[in-house]
Design an enzyme around this catalytic site. Structure first.
Site, PDB file in Angstrom:
ATOM      1  CG  HIS A  55      -1.908   1.123   1.234  1.00  0.00           C
ATOM      2  ND1 HIS A  55      -3.273   0.890   1.214  1.00  0.00           N
ATOM      3  CD2 HIS A  55      -1.776   2.472   1.248  1.00  0.00           C
ATOM      4  CE1 HIS A  55      -3.916   2.054   1.227  1.00  0.00           C
ATOM      5  NE2 HIS A  55      -3.014   3.031   1.249  1.00  0.00           N
ATOM      6  CG  HIS A  57      -1.200   6.771  -2.034  1.00  0.00           C
ATOM      7  ND1 HIS A  57      -2.465   6.877  -2.572  1.00  0.00           N
ATOM      8  CD2 HIS A  57      -1.350   6.159  -0.836  1.00  0.00           C
ATOM      9  CE1 HIS A  57      -3.353   6.365  -1.731  1.00  0.00           C
ATOM     10  NE2 HIS A  57      -2.694   5.917  -0.665  1.00  0.00           N
ATOM     11  CD  GLN A 150      -6.944  10.890  -1.890  1.00  0.00           C
ATOM     12  OE1 GLN A 150      -5.793  10.499  -1.901  1.00  0.00           O
ATOM     13  NE2 GLN A 150      -7.748  10.697  -0.848  1.00  0.00           N
ATOM     14  CG  HIS A 208      -7.654   4.405   0.826  1.00  0.00           C
ATOM     15  ND1 HIS A 208      -7.165   3.688  -0.232  1.00  0.00           N
ATOM     16  CD2 HIS A 208      -6.645   5.245   1.224  1.00  0.00           C
ATOM     17  CE1 HIS A 208      -5.916   4.068  -0.476  1.00  0.00           C
ATOM     18  NE2 HIS A 208      -5.581   5.001   0.389  1.00  0.00           N
ATOM     19  CD  GLU A 211      -6.453   7.005   5.751  1.00  0.00           C
ATOM     20  OE1 GLU A 211      -5.272   7.268   6.045  1.00  0.00           O
ATOM     21  OE2 GLU A 211      -6.860   6.979   4.576  1.00  0.00           O
ATOM     22  CG  ASP A 307      -0.632   5.500   3.224  1.00  0.00           C
ATOM     23  OD1 ASP A 307      -0.929   5.439   2.022  1.00  0.00           O
ATOM     24  OD2 ASP A 307      -1.390   5.957   4.087  1.00  0.00           O
ATOM     25  CD1 TRP A 313      -3.312  12.680   3.225  1.00  0.00           C
ATOM     26  CD2 TRP A 313      -2.140  12.403   1.329  1.00  0.00           C
ATOM     27  NE1 TRP A 313      -4.163  12.917   2.173  1.00  0.00           N
ATOM     28  CE2 TRP A 313      -3.472  12.754   0.999  1.00  0.00           C
ATOM     29  CE3 TRP A 313      -1.229  12.167   0.305  1.00  0.00           C
ATOM     30  CZ2 TRP A 313      -3.905  12.886  -0.317  1.00  0.00           C
ATOM     31  CZ3 TRP A 313      -1.642  12.302  -1.009  1.00  0.00           C
ATOM     32  CH2 TRP A 313      -2.971  12.655  -1.316  1.00  0.00           C
TER      33      TRP A 313
END
Length: 416
Positions: A55, A57, A150, A208, A211, A307, A313
């Site tokens: 996982h 991005h 997203q 996702h 979260e 992640d 983030w």
């Protein structure tokens, strides 16, 4: 290729491994340390299957501070910052950042990556940039791509059409983000639609899911029920599930029965969610990590992931999955010796199950000769010292060779 004096996980003796045509051809226990011709002398260090990053991005890596920093540190401001950065994406921009991030991951023993790619972009620029890299990077990594909405499926203009187009372009996995949809009804509908799309297209699912620090965010039960009803089971993954941190135990007890029946996988991102969650708390502040220990102890498959690498983030990150294990062991109260003995499962076998590649993953005769050698003799010593990856080999091709750090001079303490 021949490797001697290697330790294997959960085995007491040393081993010799031989590879032919890119596969393990022979694995033999040694009675003693060997001093014979070989391609790699493991010198008693741990040889195991490569690390799995299930996982991340890659479309957003290395964009922290562009065009502005996430000052609140919340998930939602991160999404706002990324929405601004998306406007300036180009094929070359995305690909150059992906190359740099993948280099970091390879340097930390990763050979298998599942990346979520934002498809709430009418141009699908990032997806079009990353899909061709699957074949380019194949000699070094296995790359799976999740079509990740997203900004929502039903809450983003033409969200469904963009998801379908993403699969046509080459995405391998159907994603979702039900807790970010405008309403609970949208979130439930999006989960049903995601499962139907994946079934129709023969794809895996990775959502996702929940979260958010909201104990009323319960889309996990919707996803698990759909996985059970459709029989998709272990083809489905729930990522993050941090709302579970806030569920009351009575509800969680009921939920675990469904989760186990469904057979779905879980991915937790310890550093990311420790940082993002609890932002609306005063004190006590929630850790914001899903119930990793409890899920594992109930017999469910849980993998750990990074992640982000320096994005809106999470502005840190360096590709080192052992760091994620270290965080999880501390934050999830998994500090017993029995926890340490199998700690590498979280970033090896469990991740391979998430990516649905367990049948071609592992240190077994006939399987691809993909392996790493770590500075340590077993899971416990590797975790204790956060041992470096000394070798990374893929189908007999050496991707990385690193010399262990050496101390040139050390003061000798006087005897008291």
């Amino acid at each position: 290729m021949k490797i001697i004096n290697a330790r294997l996980r959960h085995q007491p003796s040393l081993f010799t491994l031989e590879c032919e045509e890119g596969r393990f051809s022979q694995i033999t226990a040694q009675d003693t340390t060997l001093n014979s011709p070989c391609d790699i002398d493991a010198k008693g260090q741990l040889l195991c299957a490569p690390f799995v990053e299930p996982h991340i991005h890659l479309d957003a890596v290395l964009t922290a501070g562009e065009p502005r920093w996430n000052n609140s540190g919340t998930l939602f401001e991160g999404i706002e910052c990324w929405a601004l950065r998306k406007e300036s994406l180009t094929i070359d921009d995305v690909q150059q950042r992906v190359y740099r991030a993948v280099q970091l991951l390879i340097g930390q023993g990763v050979q298998h990556i599942r990346t979520h790619v934002d498809v709430t972009d009418p141009q699908l620029t990032a997806l079009k940039a990353i899909v061709p890299l699957k074949s380019v990077l194949a000699p070094y990594i296995d790359l799976q791509i999740v079509a990740f909405p997203q900004e929502g499926i039903l809450s983003f203009p033409n969200g469904k059409a963009l998801m379908q187009q993403a699969l046509e372009i080459g995405a391998d996995v159907v994603g979702g983000i039900p807790h970010f949809e405008f309403t609970r009804e949208y979130g439930v509908e999006s989960m049903r639609w995601v499962m139907e799309l994946a079934q129709t297209q023969g794809k895996l699912v990775d959502v996702h899911c929940d979260e958010i620090d909201d104990g009323n965010s319960r889309f996990l039960e919707v996803l698990a029920t759909a996985a059970l009803e459709t029989g998709m089971g272990d083809r489905v993954t729930a990522s993050h599930t941090v709302a579970m941190h806030s569920y009351n135990n009575a509800y969680c007890s009921k939920l675990f029965r469904l989760l186990k029946m469904s057979g779905i996988n879980f991915v937790s991102c310890p550093t990311e969610n420790t940082h993002l969650q609890g932002r609306f708390d005063s004190f006590p502040k929630r850790r914001g990590i899903t119930r990793v220990k409890e899920l594992r102890d109930a017999g469910m498959n849980v993998a750990l992931a990074q992640d982000s690498i320096q994005d809106p983030w999470y502005s840190l990150g360096n590709g080192k999955l052992l760091r994620q294990v270290d965080f999880a062991l501390h934050a999830c109260h998994m500090m017993g010796y029995d926890d340490f003995k199998t700690a590498l499962d979280f970033i090896t076998d469990n991740g391979a199950k998430v990516m649905h590649m367990a049948d071609r993953y592992g240190i077994e005769v006939g399987k691809p000769a993909n392996f790493i050698i770590l500075d340590g003799i077993d899971d416990v010593s590797v975790i204790q010292k956060q041992g470096d990856v000394l070798w990374s080999v893929r189908e007999e091709k050496v991707l990385l060779e690193r010399q262990p750090a050496m101390i040139k001079q050390q003061v000798t303490l006087a005897t008291i």
